[in-house]
Write a protein that holds these residues in place. Structure first.
Motif, mmCIF file in Angstrom:
data_model
loop_
_atom_site.group_PDB
_atom_site.id
_atom_site.type_symbol
_atom_site.label_atom_id
_atom_site.label_comp_id
_atom_site.label_asym_id
_atom_site.label_seq_id
_atom_site.Cartn_x
_atom_site.Cartn_y
_atom_site.Cartn_z
ATOM 1 N N ASP A 4 85.262 26.516 81.932
ATOM 2 C CA ASP A 4 83.955 26.806 81.345
ATOM 3 C C ASP A 4 83.868 26.291 79.914
ATOM 4 N N ALA A 5 84.953 26.468 79.136
ATOM 5 C CA ALA A 5 84.965 26.004 77.751
ATOM 6 C C ALA A 5 84.888 24.484 77.684
ATOM 7 N N ILE A 6 85.592 23.820 78.587
ATOM 8 C CA ILE A 6 85.591 22.356 78.623
ATOM 9 C C ILE A 6 84.206 21.818 78.959
ATOM 10 N N VAL A 7 83.579 22.427 79.952
ATOM 11 C CA VAL A 7 82.260 21.964 80.408
ATOM 12 C C VAL A 7 81.173 22.292 79.390
ATOM 13 N N SER A 8 81.310 23.431 78.707
ATOM 14 C CA SER A 8 80.246 23.910 77.814
ATOM 15 C C SER A 8 79.987 22.997 76.624
#
Length: 301
Positions: free
Chosen positions: A211-215
């Motif tokens: 989620d952090a990577i995509v956000s």
């Protein structure tokens, strides 16, 4: 295009790239607030552009393989150098990281002299002395010549030394190989950045969630396309055209931009001493290109 014109374009491209990379630390540190921390932020900055360039890498794979060991070594050294430099921006003050890396004109000039027989001109000596003077001002080198070095400082210093070897290797291949050197730099730099995440460094951070990577993709992709990929191509192509020592001096435009932006947005010290240091380093970076331009115009006249 004549050699002189190619060198002039290369000098301008590298100087402009230095300006762009002077704000490189801002998105790098911004990842910290998005839970992509420590060396994982460095890896993100290396892996994402590599993925974006994957179609070009696949298209030129035959050319890259034909480049042989020299291409791989030059690209690997460049990747290692710039990954360590990015790590320095994470683990130490921006200005210290910048200036420890920018001792590279000294290493590059000496290496080019030893390996390629390139003469060390009086003008080059003046630029190196000015650059070192500016460096001493900003890192507050005391009379006993003792500096308190942390892991980020050592990364910055090592990155400059390694880049000197990379620049000499790239220059020895000559014009026409800049694209392949850049692609190898991104691929092998990504591998080195991922390897760096395995070292037990204080503040290295933890593996970010998906989620952090995509956000952060919505702002990281444009930054990679504008701020990371074009300057890398300009730097690697320029390294095939002009001398390694001159590259380091030209790229010192990054120091001025980085020092000023770090003072404004990171709250890092920037007083009279730092201003004089930036002035000395900027002057060092401008001397040789300006002299070359004036000499070219005089010859043309």
């Amino acid at each position: 295009m004549t050699t002189t014109r190619a060198e002039t374009i290369a000098m301008a491209a590298i100087a402009i790239s230095g300006v762009l990379w002077g704000v490189f630390w801002i998105p790098l540190r911004a990842l910290e607030t998005s839970h992509v921390t420590g060396v994982w932020a460095v890896a993100y900055f290396q892996v994402l552009p590599t993925l974006l360039l994957a179609p070009i890498i696949l298209f030129r794979i035959k050319s890259i393989l034909n480049g042989g060991t020299s291409l791989l070594i030059g690209g690997a050294l460049a990747g290692m150098s710039l990954v360590l430099y990015a790590g320095a921006l994470i683990f130490t003050d921006v200005v210290r990281a910048l200036l420890l890396f920018y001792l590279t004109p000294l290493w590059s000039t000496l290496l080019a002299r030893v390996t390629q027989g390139e003469p060390i001109t009086k003008l080059r000596l003046v630029t190196i002395v000015l650059a070192l003077f500016g460096l001493g001002l900003i890192i507050r080198l005391e009379q006993d010549f003792q500096i308190d070095m942390n892991v980020g400082d050592w990364m910055g210093l090592a990155s400059g030394v390694i880049w000197a070897f990379a620049a000499v290797r790239i220059k020895s291949n000559g014009p026409g190989t800049g694209i392949d050197f850049t692609l190898v730099y991104f691929v092998l730099g990504s591998a080195f950045a991922l390897a760096l995440t395995m070292l037990p460094l204080d503040g290295a951070g933890t593996l970010p969630s998906l989620d952090a990577i995509v956000s952060v993709l919505y702002w990281m992709v444009p930054i990679a396309i504008v701020l990371i990929i074009p300057p890398a191509f300009a730097l690697m192509w320029g390294a095939t055209v002009i001398s390694p020592g001159l590259i380091g001096i030209l790229f010192m435009t990054e120091v001025s931009v980085g020092a000023i932006t770090a003072a404004i947005w990171a709250g890092e010290p920037f007083g009279v001493r730092e201003a004089l240091g930036v002035l000395a380093i900027t002057t060092a970076g401008a001397l040789e290109p300006v002299y070359s331009l004036l000499r070219s115009r005089k010859s043309a006249a």
